[in-house]
Design an enzyme around this catalytic site. Structure first.
Site, short mmCIF file in Angstrom:
data_model
loop_
_atom_site.label_atom_id
_atom_site.label_comp_id
_atom_site.label_asym_id
_atom_site.label_seq_id
_atom_site.Cartn_x
_atom_site.Cartn_y
_atom_site.Cartn_z
N HIS A 195 36.86 -22.53 -4.24
CA HIS A 195 37.12 -21.70 -5.41
C HIS A 195 38.57 -21.19 -5.45
O HIS A 195 39.26 -21.30 -6.47
CB HIS A 195 36.15 -20.51 -5.41
CG HIS A 195 36.18 -19.68 -6.65
ND1 HIS A 195 37.03 -18.60 -6.80
CD2 HIS A 195 35.44 -19.74 -7.78
CE1 HIS A 195 36.82 -18.04 -7.97
NE2 HIS A 195 35.87 -18.71 -8.60
N SER B 260 36.57 -17.31 -13.88
CA SER B 260 37.46 -17.45 -12.73
C SER B 260 38.63 -18.37 -13.03
O SER B 260 39.70 -18.25 -12.43
CB SER B 260 36.70 -18.02 -11.52
OG SER B 260 35.79 -17.08 -11.01
N ASP C 171 40.48 -14.21 -2.88
CA ASP C 171 39.45 -15.20 -3.17
C ASP C 171 38.87 -15.76 -1.87
O ASP C 171 38.82 -15.07 -0.85
CB ASP C 171 40.05 -16.31 -4.04
CG ASP C 171 39.07 -16.90 -5.03
OD1 ASP C 171 38.14 -17.59 -4.57
OD2 ASP C 171 39.23 -16.68 -6.23
#
Length: 582
Positions: A189, A348, A158
């Site tokens: 994120h 996600s 990520d």
């Protein structure tokens, strides 16, 4: 399992995303490559072919001109990959015509995508620990004291992870592709994702998180950055010279990112699968068919779609028969990069929850293979009442009705216990949460009915009869069944994982094969929605047609790793990555 995949569209996509350069056919269709994003080209050599001889031929033809366009070389153990930065037309033409080149593709952008969520209670843990759709306020995930993910390594591929966040107890920086920015998560994120696997906001609180940074401070990367990160994980997993030790790994990779179809990335995921690694990926947030994106389209990965607090399929979530399972993804609270919490929405967020449940299951029995963990996730999933109409619509056709259920338990037994009658078929049913062992003779009926029962409040009795009461005291496997726990039996003498399947006792072998009362499941091989023919077609499209995804034999080439994974020096890696920030 029902097979209704619309795979023709996927094959059409595949035919446009890769050019197989077979010299004897004289294929030089440069225009058939994927779209050029001015990031360069990745060349994949045939298995067993050396990059040295290829390089010598190119240097003899172009001299320093070729060297100036090479930006990285890596080996996956089975194939060598060469990255060229915006090669001249004549160089690319010669590359495609070379006898050792198997495939080429333009390097494409990859990114993570999420949206700010609305204020909600922390509902996702409450939802996945029960069958019923009405939340009860209980967020506990642990069926036993050891079901916390301990001993399972989670690689979060990520934007980096704030490994010092208070919600993460065991988190480390494993690898950072970018040399011009630190390993920190500047985008936010990756930290959010990591805490949904093994932090305060996720199920597997005892697991170890390893950050693999392949997206930069803007959440952007490329085919090359993703390949580099995955290759480092593969090298770590397969560093033992004794390939038999691969079966002892408990490794899960989480990829909450999306990009254009990439045979090179897909091939790397297949290699991780063959190395006993469970790869869990987000379906993507384009509101489109997941089969059009990598890694979502990959049958060797568990692809996760998203739902909201009302059990509605999220409008942004990619859909279709490449999706394997659905999990909460809308208005999900988790850790922020700044050390507090934040609410985001996206597939996600759904993918790490599936990875966390997988880690909880795996930590209960270290001898399980990644394929058995995958199967159990799907066999034990919840059927959502009312989803059939929605998922059968034109827009979402082919999306499976499988919702993540977190309370998966594994207890030890032996096949001899079943042969002797110490454990009965009724015991298997009670352990799975059923108060009746009435058989359902058609697999398709069972696939729906077994979980449809779970979704109704009328089935929420507090306890069921004691199971395994005839087991010897040495086994110690006495228990009271609970409709909110799906318990399976690990057979230490055969290595199988036995679960109730309505029509039969379903035994999943270490290689992923499913037997129903001794009859091999002839439908799908991986345990998702793909048929065996469709899996084979996909593997051929990425240059892995000789692989069978169910084989788990480390001793031969049609199920193991192809040789030792070789990596170039850190300096060479850093030099090649500097230009690929996406």
């Amino acid at each position: 399992m029902m097979i209704h995949r619309r795979f023709c569209s996927l094959l059409a996509v595949v035919s446009n995303l890769v050019i197989y350069a077979e010299a004897e056919l004289g294929l030089t269709l440069i225009d058939s490559l994927t779209a050029d994003h001015n990031l360069g080209v990745v060349i994949r050599l045939d298995k067993g072919k050396s990059g040295d001889s290829f390089k010598e031929r190119m240097k003899n033809k172009f001299g320093d001109k070729y060297d100036m366009q090479v930006r990285g070389v890596m080996s996956t153990g089975s194939q060598e990959l060469i990255a060229l930065e915006s090669p001249d037309t004549d160089v690319l033409q010669s590359v495609l015509e070379d006898i050792d080149v198997a495939a080429a593709e333009y390097i494409s952008p990859y990114a993570s995508k999420f949206e700010p969520g609305g204020a909600q209670p922390i509902w996702h843990l409450d939802r996945i620990n029960q069958r019923d759709q009405s939340l009860d306020g209980n967020t506990d995930q642990h069926v036993t004291g050891k079901a916390d993910g301990k001993g399972v390594d989670i690689y979060v591929v990520d934007s980096g992870v704030n490994v010092k966040h208070s919600s993460l107890w065991k988190a480390f920086n494993f690898y950072n592709v970018f040399t011009d920015e630190g390993a920190e998560d500047y985008y936010g994120h990756g930290t959010h994702v990591a805490a949904l696997v093994g932090g305060t906001f996720g199920p597997a609180t005892g697991s170890t998180i390893y950050s693999v940074k392949v997206l930069d401070k803007n959440g952007s990367g490329s085919t090359l950055t993703v390949l580099t990160g995955l290759n480092r994980i593969l090298a770590k997993v397969t560093e033992s010279k004794n390939l038999d030790n691969l079966s002892k790994n408990q490794v899960i990779v989480v990829m909450s990112l999306t990009g254009s179809p990439s045979p090179a990335v897909d091939a790397m995921i297949v290699q991780l699968y063959l190395a006993n690694v469970l790869v869990v990926v987000a379906a993507g947030n384009q509101g489109a068919n997941a089969c059009a994106y990598t890694p979502a389209r990959n049958p060797a990965a568990v692809t996760v779609g998203a739902s909201n607090i009302n059990d509605e399929y999220a409008s942004y979530s990619n859909f279709g028969s490449c999706v394997d399972i659905i999990a909460p993804g809308t208005d999900i609270t988790s850790a922020s990069k700044d050390g507090v919490s934040v609410v985001y929405s996206g597939t996600s967020m759904a993918a790490p929850l599936v990875a966390g449940v997988a880690a909880m299951l795996w930590s209960q029995e270290k001898e399980l293979s990644a394929r058995q963990v995958r199967r159990n996730l799907l066999i034990g999933s919840t059927y959502i009442n009312g989803y059939d109409y929605l998922l059968g619509s034109t827009a979402l056709q082919g999306t499976p009705n499988r919702f993540l259920f977190g309370r998966l338990e594994v207890i030890d037994a032996t096949f001899a216990d079943f042969e002797s009658g110490a454990v009965s078929f009724d015991d298997v049913a009670f352990a799975a949460g059923f108060d009746t062992a009435e058989p359902m003779y058609l697999w398709e009926v069972w696939a729906a009915e077994r979980r449809k029962r779970y979704g109704s409040q009328s089935e929420q009795a507090s306890t069921l009869p004691t199971f395994g009461s005839n087991l010897g005291t040495a086994s110690g496997n006495l228990g009271t069944a609970d409709k909110n726990t799906f318990t399976s039996f690990y057979l230490s003498d055969t290595g199988g994982l036995l679960s109730y399947a309505g029509i039969a006792a379903a035994e999943v072998e270490p290689n992923g094969n499913l037997n129903l009362n001794g009859v091999n499941d002839h439908l799908d091989l991986v345990g998702g929605s793909l048929s065996s023919i469709e899996i084979t077609q996909f593997l051929y499209s990425i240059g892995y047609g000789e692989i069978q995804l169910t084989l788990y034999d480390q001793s031969n080439d049609d199920g193991g790793i192809f040789g030792k994974v070789m990596l170039q020096s850190d300096d060479d890696f850093e030099a090649s990555r500097r230009r690929y920030r996406g």
